[in-house]
Design an enzyme around this catalytic site. Sequence first.
Site, PDB file in Angstrom:
ATOM      1  N   ARG A 113     -63.524 -31.181  38.768  1.00  0.00           N
ATOM      2  CA  ARG A 113     -63.856 -30.011  39.589  1.00  0.00           C
ATOM      3  C   ARG A 113     -65.184 -29.445  39.087  1.00  0.00           C
ATOM      4  O   ARG A 113     -65.278 -29.015  37.942  1.00  0.00           O
ATOM      5  CB  ARG A 113     -62.739 -28.970  39.486  1.00  0.00           C
ATOM      6  CG  ARG A 113     -63.055 -27.693  40.221  1.00  0.00           C
ATOM      7  CD  ARG A 113     -61.904 -26.677  40.213  1.00  0.00           C
ATOM      8  NE  ARG A 113     -62.392 -25.474  40.848  1.00  0.00           N
ATOM      9  CZ  ARG A 113     -62.477 -24.280  40.260  1.00  0.00           C
ATOM     10  NH1 ARG A 113     -62.033 -24.092  39.033  1.00  0.00           N
ATOM     11  NH2 ARG A 113     -62.977 -23.260  40.906  1.00  0.00           N
ATOM     12  N   GLU A 203     -62.556 -17.250  41.947  1.00  0.00           N
ATOM     13  CA  GLU A 203     -62.249 -15.973  41.278  1.00  0.00           C
ATOM     14  C   GLU A 203     -62.943 -14.753  41.882  1.00  0.00           C
ATOM     15  O   GLU A 203     -63.705 -14.057  41.198  1.00  0.00           O
ATOM     16  CB  GLU A 203     -62.542 -16.056  39.782  1.00  0.00           C
ATOM     17  CG  GLU A 203     -61.638 -17.019  39.055  1.00  0.00           C
ATOM     18  CD  GLU A 203     -61.623 -16.809  37.548  1.00  0.00           C
ATOM     19  OE1 GLU A 203     -62.351 -15.944  37.049  1.00  0.00           O
ATOM     20  OE2 GLU A 203     -60.856 -17.520  36.878  1.00  0.00           O
ATOM     21  N   ASN A 331     -56.276 -20.158  38.963  1.00  0.00           N
ATOM     22  CA  ASN A 331     -56.832 -20.208  37.608  1.00  0.00           C
ATOM     23  C   ASN A 331     -55.892 -19.397  36.727  1.00  0.00           C
ATOM     24  O   ASN A 331     -55.693 -18.206  36.977  1.00  0.00           O
ATOM     25  CB  ASN A 331     -58.231 -19.581  37.562  1.00  0.00           C
ATOM     26  CG  ASN A 331     -59.263 -20.417  38.317  1.00  0.00           C
ATOM     27  OD1 ASN A 331     -58.942 -21.452  38.890  1.00  0.00           O
ATOM     28  ND2 ASN A 331     -60.499 -19.961  38.321  1.00  0.00           N
ATOM     29  N   TYR A 333     -54.820 -18.168  32.941  1.00  0.00           N
ATOM     30  CA  TYR A 333     -55.142 -18.007  31.519  1.00  0.00           C
ATOM     31  C   TYR A 333     -54.140 -17.039  30.890  1.00  0.00           C
ATOM     32  O   TYR A 333     -53.154 -17.441  30.302  1.00  0.00           O
ATOM     33  CB  TYR A 333     -56.568 -17.470  31.352  1.00  0.00           C
ATOM     34  CG  TYR A 333     -57.658 -18.439  31.753  1.00  0.00           C
ATOM     35  CD1 TYR A 333     -58.172 -19.358  30.835  1.00  0.00           C
ATOM     36  CD2 TYR A 333     -58.197 -18.433  33.044  1.00  0.00           C
ATOM     37  CE1 TYR A 333     -59.192 -20.236  31.197  1.00  0.00           C
ATOM     38  CE2 TYR A 333     -59.210 -19.315  33.401  1.00  0.00           C
ATOM     39  CZ  TYR A 333     -59.700 -20.211  32.477  1.00  0.00           C
ATOM     40  OH  TYR A 333     -60.709 -21.080  32.833  1.00  0.00           O
TER      41      TYR A 333
HETATM   42  C1  BG6 Z   1     -62.847 -18.164  34.343  1.00  0.00           C
HETATM   43  C2  BG6 Z   1     -64.087 -18.667  35.032  1.00  0.00           C
HETATM   44  O1  BG6 Z   1     -62.729 -16.809  34.644  1.00  0.00           O
HETATM   45  O2  BG6 Z   1     -62.774 -18.165  32.974  1.00  0.00           O
HETATM   46  C3  BG6 Z   1     -64.919 -19.597  34.174  1.00  0.00           C
HETATM   47  O3  BG6 Z   1     -63.812 -19.244  36.273  1.00  0.00           O
HETATM   48  C4  BG6 Z   1     -65.042 -19.028  32.785  1.00  0.00           C
HETATM   49  O4  BG6 Z   1     -66.172 -19.779  34.772  1.00  0.00           O
HETATM   50  C5  BG6 Z   1     -63.677 -18.871  32.138  1.00  0.00           C
HETATM   51  O5  BG6 Z   1     -65.847 -19.827  31.990  1.00  0.00           O
HETATM   52  C6  BG6 Z   1     -63.768 -18.115  30.822  1.00  0.00           C
HETATM   53  O6  BG6 Z   1     -64.249 -16.825  31.046  1.00  0.00           O
HETATM   54  P1  BG6 Z   1     -65.154 -16.018  30.005  1.00  0.00           P
HETATM   55  O7  BG6 Z   1     -65.372 -14.689  30.638  1.00  0.00           O
HETATM   56  O8  BG6 Z   1     -64.358 -15.898  28.747  1.00  0.00           O
HETATM   57  O9  BG6 Z   1     -66.410 -16.769  29.805  1.00  0.00           O
END
Ligand code: BG6
Length: 487
Positions: A113, A203, A331, A333
């Site tokens: 991707r 996002e 996405n 996290y």
């Molecule tokens: C996601 C984004 O929010 O998280 C990515 O789509 C990004 O582009 C990743 O690299 C980590 O976020 P950050 O703010 O810690 O650099």
Amino acid sequence: MFKKISRRDLAGLLGLSALGLAAPAGAQRSAAKPGTYVPASFPKDFLWGTATSSYQVEGAVDEDGRGPSIWDTFAHAEGNIEDRSNGDIACDHYHRYKDDVGLIRDLGAKAYRFSIAWPRVFPDGIGTPNPKGLDFYDRLIDELLKTGIEPYATLYHWDLPQALQERVGGWLSSETSRAFADYAGHVVARLGDRVRSFFTVNECGRFVPFGYGLGIDAPGLKLPQAEVNQARHHVALAHGLAVQAIRAHGRAGTRVGVAENITSCVPAIDTEANIEATRVATRELNAGFLNVILTGAYTEGFLRYAGATAPKFTAEELKIIATPTDFLGLNIYAPGHYITASDRPPGFDVLPFPSAFPHMSSDWLRIAPETMYWAPRLAAEIWNVDAIYISENGTSSIDRRAGDGQVYDLDRVMFLRNYLGQLQRAIADGVPVKGYFLWSLMDNFEWIYGYGKRFGVYWVDFETQARTPKLSAFFYRDVIARNAIGA
Ligand code: BG6
């Protein structure tokens, strides 16, 4: 030798599937004799991939007619990026893409991707396309296909043409939504013979509030909530118009969906009442974007809460926004919120996070593997989605090279192992997750953190551009090869 069986098969063996029940966690262990543990597999056709984005990896910002983006401007302005760096060179992926495709191949991943830089294609955002604008992506795609890796292209990963920001205020204007659709149609007409799957925007839940409300991402504006809500509405409209443009200009079989950092809600304790409350919370706390693009309506709760700051919209726009898509990209996290049931409206309480809640090297990246179970499960249930991709998951770390030159990122391995375990749990429970893109293939320009945070499974030496697989690359390669976590 024991044949590998999935949790779903096991549920069948235990006679649970006939009752519509999945095997409870731990059932395998009690069913197997000690020493005969067999890891559960992912589905046979599960798609393993990795992800990057244009401004974060490409570099070559002045080459082949590319125009400036809002991130060039923002990164070059004093005080915006922690280590005062920018994406001018980044990972030099623009020139090293062949080697980088080799890195994906070495992982055994079957999908990549990446995002397309809008200002390469339309340096002014609109008008005449740059004749060389898509040549790099042509080369990249051909290299991927030659290597047996399927391209998944994202059309917008935050690098808006600067000209559109200056002329119409970027996402504050629906002119940007229409310009995005023209760009999407142009890209699909040219690349759609080889790219089957497109993500529209990445996002919205991040770049709108951070870029237009808090002023900490490009374009760095601190605007009142009404304008933030309007900008979000224009992104939703851009998504819908782009889906229509892709249908109009793409080949039969072209698939499209959004990639969103869903505000993930997790039941604090898995009681029926909390799960129901978490369902309500997921819908309401994603009402400004995911819910409207998947249902064509802003919820009453959202409009009441927004009051005078609610976006202005027409019924026709809502119809466009909700143009049907083929999959949903999530996405995933950190957990957004832990939820409990409440007797008072809106039916849920959001619990405060204890100050000692563990996180990875990024403060925001709280560790909650169960997010990977609940977010796709609830999304599939609420919005009746039958194909989900985890369009990003991964973690930052303070990686260091050891004396032997290797990077022993045990924290990333821990993170991935636990999140993937919960993904497997979701799939075993029937959640239709079809693939997973690990963020990120390699260390890159991490927006406001510059090069200070590393998310890659390949270490990048930004002086020499050498790439070295971290321990997590070996871990991920092993998961892909077995289609299971561990032996
Ligand atoms: C996601 C984004 O929010 O998280 C990515 O789509 C990004 O582009 C990743 O690299 C980590 O976020 P950050 O703010 O810690 O650099």
